[in-house]
Structures are given as C-alpha cells and as structure tokens.
Design a protein around this motif. Structure first.
Motif, PDB file in Angstrom:
ATOM      1  N   ASP A   3      30.782  -4.317  16.309  1.00 32.83           N
ATOM      2  CA  ASP A   3      31.265  -5.520  16.977  1.00 32.83           C
ATOM      3  C   ASP A   3      31.664  -6.577  16.265  1.00 32.83           C
ATOM      4  OD1 ASP A   3      31.483  -3.863  19.474  1.00 32.83           O
ATOM      5  OD2 ASP A   3      29.334  -4.369  19.867  1.00 32.83           O
ATOM      6  N   PHE A   5      34.203  -8.415  15.883  1.00 30.54           N
ATOM      7  CA  PHE A   5      35.116  -9.286  16.594  1.00 30.54           C
ATOM      8  C   PHE A   5      34.569  -9.784  17.756  1.00 30.54           C
ATOM      9  CE2 PHE A   5      37.280  -7.044  13.069  1.00 30.54           C
ATOM     10  CZ  PHE A   5      37.610  -8.161  12.212  1.00 30.54           C
ATOM     11  N   GLU A   6      33.572  -9.376  18.182  1.00 31.62           N
ATOM     12  CA  GLU A   6      33.300  -9.856  19.402  1.00 31.62           C
ATOM     13  C   GLU A   6      33.381 -11.349  19.606  1.00 31.62           C
ATOM     14  OE1 GLU A   6      32.293  -9.131  23.291  1.00 31.62           O
ATOM     15  OE2 GLU A   6      31.761  -7.519  21.858  1.00 31.62           O
ATOM     16  N   LYS A   8      36.170 -12.960  19.406  1.00 34.93           N
ATOM     17  CA  LYS A   8      37.278 -13.544  18.503  1.00 34.93           C
ATOM     18  C   LYS A   8      38.472 -13.111  19.236  1.00 34.93           C
ATOM     19  CE  LYS A   8      34.649 -14.619  14.770  1.00 34.93           C
ATOM     20  NZ  LYS A   8      34.410 -15.937  14.205  1.00 34.93           N
ATOM     21  N   VAL A   9      39.804 -13.938  18.975  1.00 41.36           N
ATOM     22  CA  VAL A   9      40.968 -13.661  19.646  1.00 41.36           C
ATOM     23  C   VAL A   9      41.856 -13.425  18.638  1.00 41.36           C
ATOM     24  CG1 VAL A   9      42.701 -14.685  20.979  1.00 41.36           C
ATOM     25  CG2 VAL A   9      40.448 -15.434  21.496  1.00 41.36           C
ATOM     26  N   VAL A  10      42.620 -12.292  18.872  1.00 41.40           N
ATOM     27  CA  VAL A  10      43.362 -11.655  17.720  1.00 41.40           C
ATOM     28  C   VAL A  10      44.873 -11.583  18.381  1.00 41.40           C
ATOM     29  CG1 VAL A  10      43.915  -9.715  15.979  1.00 41.40           C
ATOM     30  CG2 VAL A  10      41.525 -10.441  16.826  1.00 41.40           C
ATOM     31  N   PHE A  27      40.865  -3.296  16.841  1.00 43.62           N
ATOM     32  CA  PHE A  27      40.445  -4.755  17.264  1.00 43.62           C
ATOM     33  C   PHE A  27      39.768  -4.734  18.544  1.00 43.62           C
ATOM     34  CE2 PHE A  27      42.837  -6.698  13.747  1.00 43.62           C
ATOM     35  CZ  PHE A  27      42.102  -7.323  13.074  1.00 43.62           C
ATOM     36  N   ALA A  32      37.022  -7.457  19.995  1.00 42.31           N
ATOM     37  CA  ALA A  32      37.996  -8.653  20.200  1.00 42.31           C
ATOM     38  C   ALA A  32      38.791  -8.611  21.379  1.00 42.31           C
ATOM     39  CB  ALA A  32      38.841  -8.603  18.849  1.00 42.31           C
ATOM     40  N   VAL A  34      42.495  -9.367  22.419  1.00 46.92           N
ATOM     41  CA  VAL A  34      43.879  -8.852  21.539  1.00 46.92           C
ATOM     42  C   VAL A  34      44.973  -9.366  22.530  1.00 46.92           C
ATOM     43  CG1 VAL A  34      44.877  -7.382  20.416  1.00 46.92           C
ATOM     44  CG2 VAL A  34      42.520  -7.174  20.300  1.00 46.92           C
ATOM     45  N   LYS A  55      40.248  -8.295  28.349  1.00 46.49           N
ATOM     46  CA  LYS A  55      40.165  -8.324  26.948  1.00 46.49           C
ATOM     47  C   LYS A  55      41.542  -8.332  26.244  1.00 46.49           C
ATOM     48  CE  LYS A  55      36.512  -8.223  24.860  1.00 46.49           C
ATOM     49  NZ  LYS A  55      35.298  -7.823  24.243  1.00 46.49           N
ATOM     50  N   ASP A  84      41.546 -16.616  16.239  1.00 44.39           N
ATOM     51  CA  ASP A  84      40.812 -16.273  15.036  1.00 44.39           C
ATOM     52  C   ASP A  84      41.552 -15.570  13.871  1.00 44.39           C
ATOM     53  OD1 ASP A  84      37.994 -17.280  15.721  1.00 44.39           O
ATOM     54  OD2 ASP A  84      38.713 -16.309  17.454  1.00 44.39           O
ATOM     55  N   SER A 228      37.952  -9.340   8.708  1.00 43.50           N
ATOM     56  CA  SER A 228      36.358  -9.586   9.045  1.00 43.50           C
ATOM     57  C   SER A 228      35.558 -10.489   8.229  1.00 43.50           C
ATOM     58  CB  SER A 228      35.845  -8.191   9.297  1.00 43.50           C
ATOM     59  OG  SER A 228      35.310  -7.481   7.825  1.00 43.50           O
TER      60      SER A 228
END
Length: 261
Positions: A3, A5-6, A8-10, A27, A32, A34, A55, A84, A228
C-alpha cells in the motif's frame, strides 16, 4: 500487494489501454486514488472495473489540448485536494518511410507524444511542489536510439528523454523527482498487427535476451517503483524496460550464427 500509495493522488494519461491501463490498475492496487485520462471513456471504465469507484475519477479528453490538461489537473485537485504523481503515458506511434510523413502526421505525433507531456508537467508541477511528488514520463527504446521507419516517433520520444532530464535538474532540489521509463515492444492494442507477423516477432526475439515482448503490467510495476518512496534518491533517470535490448552493442549473435547457441 503493498500500500505504498495510500492517501496519494495519481493522474495517469492514456489510461484506457496498454501500459496506461496497467499503470492505473497498479496504483489502484497499491491504495492510490487514480484519475484516468484517455480519449475513450468506455475504455477508461473498463480499466477501473472491479475497483472502488470512490477511489478513481474517469476524465476523458485529449492531452494535446492545453486547455483540457489545465482542467484535468484543476479537477483532480478540486475533487481530491492534492496531486502526488503524474504519469505522462498518452502517446502513439506511426510507421513508414520518412519521405511519406506529411506535415499533418508530424504535427499530430508531436502534439500528443511531446506537447501532452509538456502540458502535463507544466500544469502539475505547482501542485507537485506542494506535495513533494513525482513525474514519470513514458519515453521508449525509440527515445534512446533510432529505428528504421519511425523517425517522427524517434524525434518525439527523444525529446521526452531529454525533457525529463532537464526538468529533473530544475526540480530535484525542490523536492520533485522526475524520471522516465523506456520500454521496448510491449503487447498492447498498438502492437497487435506487429505481433501477427512471425517474422517481426522472430526478429524481436533475436534482439531481446529475455526472448519476448513485455506485458503492460511489467512496465507498470517499474513506473510505480519510480513514483514511490522506494525510489526517493532516483531522479533524472531514463530506465530501460526492454528485456536486455540495450545490453547489446548492436553486433549480431555470434553464438547463434556459428551454431553454438
């Protein structure tokens, strides 16, 4: 699956098929939120099928349009409060002799494969400076050397390669890492016709020590790594994901030619 990218926004451009779809899923699997860009909304929805809809955000549009890219980043931050990671994946390739390339062909290639990367970086960087985030661009083995019949694509991806390096110099000390991956042939919608030809696949096998095309998820795993914290000291790298293609100096396989392989 980790995890990493917990929270995080991609943003992933070109997320409807191939490497982009594989990257968006990777992701999501790693926690994340996404935002998926692509020209075909139905394909973007296929990418996120089975994942938590809360999400993700499907955001169809053309990255060669700077007004659209500005809206893509603005909508991401408005909805999720931050950005992010930007993965500049959208692109396409054309094949044929240089003499047959029209001005329209050239402009279309540069608009998506190069301008889209520029617009994405320009709009995302103010947000990434706030989060100390990162950009991963999609270059190509074709951005590290020339190909027969792909001069426009070589030009665009070669530009992405050096653009990545230049941005890494400017932004690394400010907390934003900028890297790229350089895949060789990857099994996607774009390579279906190539891979129908046994002669083409045999030629690639001869040049690729691993002996096969990459799978989209194999490239996606490298993109996720570069984005990451595991890669927090990697900046300005153009990482070949090419099955060993660049391990060769270009000379033929003497063992095979001499019957000793």
């Amino acid at each position: 699956m980790m995890d990493r990218f917990e929270g995080k926004v991609v943003i992933v451009t070109g997320a409807g098929t191939g490497i982009g779809a594989g990257t968006a899923r990777r992701f999501l699997q790693e926690g994340a939120v996404v935002v998926l860009n692509g020209r075909r909304e139905a394909k973007l929805r296929e990418t996120i099928a089975g994942f938590d809809a809360a999400k993700s955000l499907v955001h169809p549009g053309d990255v060669s349009d700077e007004t659209y890219v500005k809206r893509l980043v603005e909508d991401t931050v408005t909805k999720f409060g931050r950005l992010d990671v930007l993965v500049n994946n959208a692109g396409f390739a054309t094949f044929g002799p240089f003499a047959q390339i029209t001005t329209q062909d050239w402009r279309k290639m540069m608009a998506t494969d190069l301008d889209g990367v520029y617009f994405g970086a320009r709009e995302a960087l103010p947000q990434l400076l706030k989060t100390k985030g990162s950009i991963v661009n999609l270059s190509s083995a074709s951005g590290l050397g020339g190909d027969w019949g792909m001069s426009a694509y070589n030009a665009a991806k070669g530009a992405v390669t050096n653009f990545t390096r230049a941005l890494a110099l400017e932004y690394g000390s400010r907390g934003v890492r900028i890297n790229a991956v350089a895949p060789s042939i990857t099994s996607t919608e774009a390579t279906v016709d190539f891979e129908k030809s046994e002669a083409v696949i045999a030629a690639f096998r001869d040049r690729l020590p691993i002996g096969r095309s990459a799978k989209p998820e194999e490239v996606a795993g490298v993109i996720a790594f570069l984005a990451s914290e595991d890669a927090r000291f990697i900046n300005g790298v153009i990482l070949p994901v090419d099955g060993g293609l660049h391990a060769s100096n270009g000379q033929p396989n003497f063992l095979s030619l001499l019957g000793q392989a």
